[in-house]
Motif scaffolding. Structure first.
Motif, mmCIF file in Angstrom:
data_model
loop_
_atom_site.group_PDB
_atom_site.id
_atom_site.type_symbol
_atom_site.label_atom_id
_atom_site.label_comp_id
_atom_site.label_asym_id
_atom_site.label_seq_id
_atom_site.Cartn_x
_atom_site.Cartn_y
_atom_site.Cartn_z
ATOM 1 N N MET A 1 20.087 29.349 1.677
ATOM 2 C CA MET A 1 20.837 29.364 0.421
ATOM 3 C C MET A 1 19.894 29.120 -0.756
ATOM 4 N N ILE A 2 19.952 30.012 -1.761
ATOM 5 C CA ILE A 2 19.101 29.861 -2.931
ATOM 6 C C ILE A 2 19.565 28.668 -3.761
ATOM 7 N N LYS A 3 18.610 27.848 -4.176
ATOM 8 C CA LYS A 3 18.923 26.670 -4.977
ATOM 9 C C LYS A 3 18.160 26.766 -6.306
ATOM 10 N N PRO A 4 18.803 27.291 -7.328
ATOM 11 C CA PRO A 4 18.102 27.513 -8.601
ATOM 12 C C PRO A 4 17.946 26.284 -9.481
ATOM 13 N N ILE A 5 18.736 25.255 -9.232
ATOM 14 C CA ILE A 5 18.804 24.123 -10.162
ATOM 15 C C ILE A 5 17.983 22.950 -9.647
ATOM 16 N N TYR A 6 17.095 22.466 -10.494
ATOM 17 C CA TYR A 6 16.219 21.365 -10.106
ATOM 18 C C TYR A 6 16.941 20.026 -10.152
ATOM 19 N N SER A 7 17.718 19.810 -11.218
ATOM 20 C CA SER A 7 18.427 18.544 -11.359
ATOM 21 C C SER A 7 19.605 18.724 -12.314
ATOM 22 N N ILE A 8 20.466 17.716 -12.336
ATOM 23 C CA ILE A 8 21.658 17.728 -13.180
ATOM 24 C C ILE A 8 21.733 16.414 -13.957
ATOM 25 N N THR A 9 21.873 16.520 -15.261
ATOM 26 C CA THR A 9 22.162 15.354 -16.096
ATOM 27 C C THR A 9 23.675 15.309 -16.286
ATOM 28 N N PRO A 10 24.343 14.298 -15.753
ATOM 29 C CA PRO A 10 25.806 14.333 -15.732
ATOM 30 C C PRO A 10 26.486 14.114 -17.075
ATOM 31 N N PHE A 11 25.769 13.539 -18.053
ATOM 32 C CA PHE A 11 26.432 13.260 -19.336
ATOM 33 C C PHE A 11 25.407 13.160 -20.449
ATOM 34 N N THR A 12 25.683 13.813 -21.564
ATOM 35 C CA THR A 12 24.850 13.700 -22.752
ATOM 36 C C THR A 12 25.700 13.918 -23.996
ATOM 37 N N LEU A 13 25.401 13.139 -25.028
ATOM 38 C CA LEU A 13 26.017 13.345 -26.340
ATOM 39 C C LEU A 13 25.006 13.909 -27.338
ATOM 40 N N LEU A 14 23.786 14.169 -26.857
ATOM 41 C CA LEU A 14 22.710 14.566 -27.748
ATOM 42 C C LEU A 14 22.360 16.043 -27.665
ATOM 43 N N ASP A 15 22.614 16.674 -26.545
ATOM 44 C CA ASP A 15 22.050 18.001 -26.293
ATOM 45 C C ASP A 15 22.952 19.159 -26.666
ATOM 46 N N TYR A 16 24.230 18.894 -26.891
ATOM 47 C CA TYR A 16 25.135 19.950 -27.344
ATOM 48 C C TYR A 16 25.850 19.418 -28.576
ATOM 49 N N PRO A 17 25.446 19.852 -29.757
ATOM 50 C CA PRO A 17 26.002 19.277 -31.001
ATOM 51 C C PRO A 17 27.527 19.284 -31.029
ATOM 52 N N GLY A 18 28.089 18.079 -31.112
ATOM 53 C CA GLY A 18 29.531 17.948 -31.281
ATOM 54 C C GLY A 18 30.351 17.886 -30.022
ATOM 55 N N TYR A 19 29.692 17.980 -28.855
ATOM 56 C CA TYR A 19 30.463 18.026 -27.608
ATOM 57 C C TYR A 19 29.820 17.159 -26.520
ATOM 58 N N PRO A 20 30.630 16.352 -25.820
ATOM 59 C CA PRO A 20 30.119 15.697 -24.626
ATOM 60 C C PRO A 20 29.821 16.755 -23.569
ATOM 61 N N ALA A 21 28.651 16.670 -22.967
ATOM 62 C CA ALA A 21 28.217 17.754 -22.096
ATOM 63 C C ALA A 21 27.388 17.231 -20.925
ATOM 64 N N CYS A 22 27.103 18.143 -20.017
ATOM 65 C CA CYS A 22 26.154 17.900 -18.943
ATOM 66 C C CYS A 22 25.025 18.914 -19.094
ATOM 67 N N ILE A 23 23.933 18.702 -18.364
ATOM 68 C CA ILE A 23 22.805 19.631 -18.401
ATOM 69 C C ILE A 23 22.465 20.071 -16.984
ATOM 70 N N LEU A 24 22.370 21.365 -16.775
ATOM 71 C CA LEU A 24 21.856 21.908 -15.527
ATOM 72 C C LEU A 24 20.431 22.388 -15.793
ATOM 73 N N TRP A 25 19.478 21.758 -15.123
ATOM 74 C CA TRP A 25 18.058 22.067 -15.327
ATOM 75 C C TRP A 25 17.605 23.069 -14.265
ATOM 76 N N PHE A 26 17.302 24.278 -14.699
ATOM 77 C CA PHE A 26 16.863 25.318 -13.778
ATOM 78 C C PHE A 26 15.361 25.192 -13.519
ATOM 79 N N ALA A 27 14.983 25.363 -12.264
ATOM 80 C CA ALA A 27 13.578 25.240 -11.873
ATOM 81 C C ALA A 27 12.792 26.478 -12.278
ATOM 82 N N GLY A 28 11.514 26.267 -12.628
ATOM 83 C CA GLY A 28 10.621 27.376 -12.905
ATOM 84 C C GLY A 28 10.617 27.813 -14.352
ATOM 85 N N CYS A 29 9.495 28.397 -14.755
ATOM 86 C CA CYS A 29 9.361 28.892 -16.115
ATOM 87 C C CYS A 29 8.275 29.957 -16.140
#
Length: 226
Positions: A1-29
């Motif tokens: 099974m392909i696993k594209p996501i390196y890690s998950i930040t379950p909660f942030t108030l800083l990264d999406y202006p105006g909205y409580p959000a989470c972050i999915l960090w994709f591996a590789g660049c």
């Protein structure tokens, strides 16, 4: 099974202006920015599958309003479109953090109604772009910026600044470039983080910019400290 996501930040108030959000960090660049402070994500492998991400988003939909797709470079992954569809079906607003190298992916997301906000990295002037990113992708950055402007996609442009990589004159030139391209609104500058692990060792820098002096009638430069 392909696993594209390196890690998950379950909660942030800083990264999406105006909205409580989470972050999915994709591996590789596809860049190797000297100042990158996510070397583990850029050089690492994914740990979470699309199904893992779906399960997480399902479990958080009553608590969050947004999801941020970041990295690494999330637009490199074919699974980004699928995950965006899943997130939108669950009622999330979608923000994409990108280096702008995949404008076709941004266009597909927008055309499918899967894109609410974009944070576009402006790495440097065309003359210094390769030296900073170790890639020849300035043209795709321009294409992505043009796409955002043409379609009036809600967005922000941002730059990481290290005094040894970009001079004050370079920053002036970058503001002028954005203005000539028709960009209006906020232009965020974040200072290089001293004392953290980066892809390439860089000297300590304590330089500061004057956002008021850099700003123009149409572009407001802001220093982002978080």
């Amino acid at each position: 099974m392909i696993k594209p996501i390196y890690s998950i930040t379950p909660f942030t108030l800083l990264d999406y202006p105006g909205y409580p959000a989470c972050i999915l960090w994709f591996a590789g660049c596809n860049m190797r920015c000297l100042y990158c402070y996510n070397p583990d994500i850029v050089l690492g492998k994914g740990k979470f599958s699309v199904q893992d991400a779906r399960d997480f988003l399902q479990s958080r939909k009553s608590l969050l309003q947004g999801v941020v797709f970041s990295g690494g470079e999330c637009t490199l992954h074919p699974s980004l479109i699928l995950l965006a569809r899943i997130a939108k079906e669950l009622g999330y607003r979608i923000k994409v953090d990108t280096n702008g190298t995949m404008p076709a992916t941004l266009k597909q997301l927008w055309d499918e109604g899967l894109l609410d906000y974009v944070a576009l990295d402006f790495k440097g002037t065309s003359q210094k772009y390769h030296d900073i990113t170790l890639s020849d992708t300035f043209a795709t950055f321009v294409d992505s910026l043009t796409l955002l402007q043409k379609n009036a996609i809600p967005c922000e442009v941002r730059t990481t600044w290290h005094a040894d990589l970009l001079s004050i004159e370079d920053m002036d030139a970058m503001v002028t470039y954005l203005e000539q391209r028709g960009y209006e609104g906020k232009y965020f500058i974040q200072y290089f983080r001293n004392g953290v692990k980066t892809l390439s060792p860089l000297p300590y820098t304590n330089g500061h910019l004057n956002p008021i002096r850099l700003s123009t009638e149409k572009i407001k430069v802001e220093i982002r400290t978080t």
